[in-house]
Enzyme design. Structure first.
Site, PDB file in Angstrom:
ATOM      1  CG  PHE A  76      -8.901 -16.071 -61.727  1.00  0.00           C
ATOM      2  CD1 PHE A  76      -9.513 -16.105 -60.333  1.00  0.00           C
ATOM      3  CD2 PHE A  76      -7.290 -16.160 -61.789  1.00  0.00           C
ATOM      4  CE1 PHE A  76      -8.791 -16.373 -59.340  1.00  0.00           C
ATOM      5  CE2 PHE A  76      -6.810 -16.427 -60.673  1.00  0.00           C
ATOM      6  CZ  PHE A  76      -7.295 -16.455 -59.468  1.00  0.00           C
ATOM      7  NE  ARG A  77      -6.112 -12.795 -57.900  1.00  0.00           N
ATOM      8  CZ  ARG A  77      -5.239 -13.136 -58.742  1.00  0.00           C
ATOM      9  NH1 ARG A  77      -5.153 -12.621 -59.718  1.00  0.00           N
ATOM     10  NH2 ARG A  77      -4.438 -14.245 -58.392  1.00  0.00           N
ATOM     11  CG  HIS A 108       2.659 -17.929 -60.043  1.00  0.00           C
ATOM     12  ND1 HIS A 108       1.709 -16.920 -60.225  1.00  0.00           N
ATOM     13  CD2 HIS A 108       2.765 -18.169 -58.704  1.00  0.00           C
ATOM     14  CE1 HIS A 108       1.530 -16.507 -58.756  1.00  0.00           C
ATOM     15  NE2 HIS A 108       2.502 -17.390 -57.880  1.00  0.00           N
ATOM     16  CB  CYS A 161       3.947 -43.965 -65.826  1.00  0.00           C
ATOM     17  SG  CYS A 161       3.188 -42.364 -65.312  1.00  0.00           S
ATOM     18  CB  SER A 167      -3.630  -6.794 -57.646  1.00  0.00           C
ATOM     19  OG  SER A 167      -3.511  -8.307 -57.537  1.00  0.00           O
ATOM     20  CG  ASN A 201      -1.744  -2.750 -60.653  1.00  0.00           C
ATOM     21  OD1 ASN A 201      -1.595  -3.550 -61.853  1.00  0.00           O
ATOM     22  ND2 ASN A 201      -2.589  -3.030 -59.775  1.00  0.00           N
TER      23      ASN A 201
HETATM   24 ZN    ZN Z   1       4.193 -40.723 -66.276  1.00  0.00          ZN
END
Ligand code: ZN
Length: 250
Positions: free
Chosen positions: A39-40, A124, A159, A197, A221
């Site tokens: 996205f950069r 990530h 839940c 980067s 890079n």
């Molecule tokens: Zn849940």
């Protein structure tokens, strides 16, 4: 220029031979060659149509999960179709040969594991898991996909909380695997930095951490990074073709 590049590639090959504990740190530049846009970057495909703060932040997810999933449904399609490339495959070979102890990756696309790498720290997160934001029950991503098709916004069976891909969004803390990555970075004697980067913290800080713990550092890079100045070897070029040449030297 070509001779200078050859010298640097040979220096990296030599480091991989002599290192006792080599670690790779990978970023978006590894995945762009599998067709996953960053996205950069300019001309960034899917990202051009969406505001990252709406579709890649925890606030955006909580404010408008329908909009969030409008994007992620399209993004899952891109991620599912992507195939590992030369860089992923070469890192698998290095691990099998005992020349690489692990990969710390900022990529959420699961491509290192799909290529066959065993020791991967997904700092990530990894889109191949889904997670309930309320009770934290885990779901295989296929279940999340089928819920998106039937419910539009996937809900927890247990839940009725919202399910979220297990990826770190802006505004969220990093997972425990980041602590392991910090430990790895302080114990490695060679860090091979590929396609990042080094602008996203705290992951970028792993590079000076490794360096100050005594490791040699190589960065490959396309563009300059803020940590080029502390690296022992720096190559600015297209990753895939450089990795092909490194593979020939090993
Ligand atoms: Zn849940």
């Amino acid at each position: 220029m070509r001779d200078e590049l050859t010298t640097k590639i040979r220096q990296i090959a030599a480091q991989l031979h002599i290192a006792n504990y080599a670690l790779a740190l990978t970023g978006a530049g590894v995945s762009t060659e599998s067709g996953i846009p960053d996205f950069r970057s300019p001309n960034n495909g899917l990202w051009a149509q969406f505001d990252p703060m709406e579709v890649a932040s925890i606030q955006g997810f909580r404010n408008n999960p329908a909009r969030f999933y409008e994007f992620w449904k399209l993004r899952f399609g891109v991620l599912n179709q992507a195939q590992p490339n030369i860089t992923h495959r070469f890192l698998v070979e290095l691990e099998i040969q005992g020349k690489l102890k692990g990969i710390v990756t900022q990529n959420i696309d699961n491509l290192h594991k799909r290529a066959g790498s065993k020791t991967v720290y997904d700092v990530h997160g990894n889109y191949a898991r889904g997670l309930c934001v309320d009770c934290e029950k885990e779901y295989p991503i296929e279940t999340v996909f089928s819920k998106i098709d039937s419910q539009r916004i996937p809900l927890c069976d247990h839940c009725h909380g919202f399910l979220k891909p297990d990826v770190v969004l802006f505004g969220e803390l990093l997972p425990l695997s980041f602590e392991e990555a910090v430990h790895q970075a302080s114990h490695c004697d060679f860090m091979l930095v590929l396609g990042t980067s080094l602008e996203v913290h705290p992951v970028a800080d792993l590079v000076p951490q490794a360096k100050s713990a005594g490791a040699k550092v190589a960065i490959i890079n396309r563009d300059p990074t803020p940590y080029d100045w502390i690296a022992d070897i720096v190559i600015h070029s297209q990753l895939g073709s450089t990795m092909e040449r490194l593979r020939e030297e090993i």
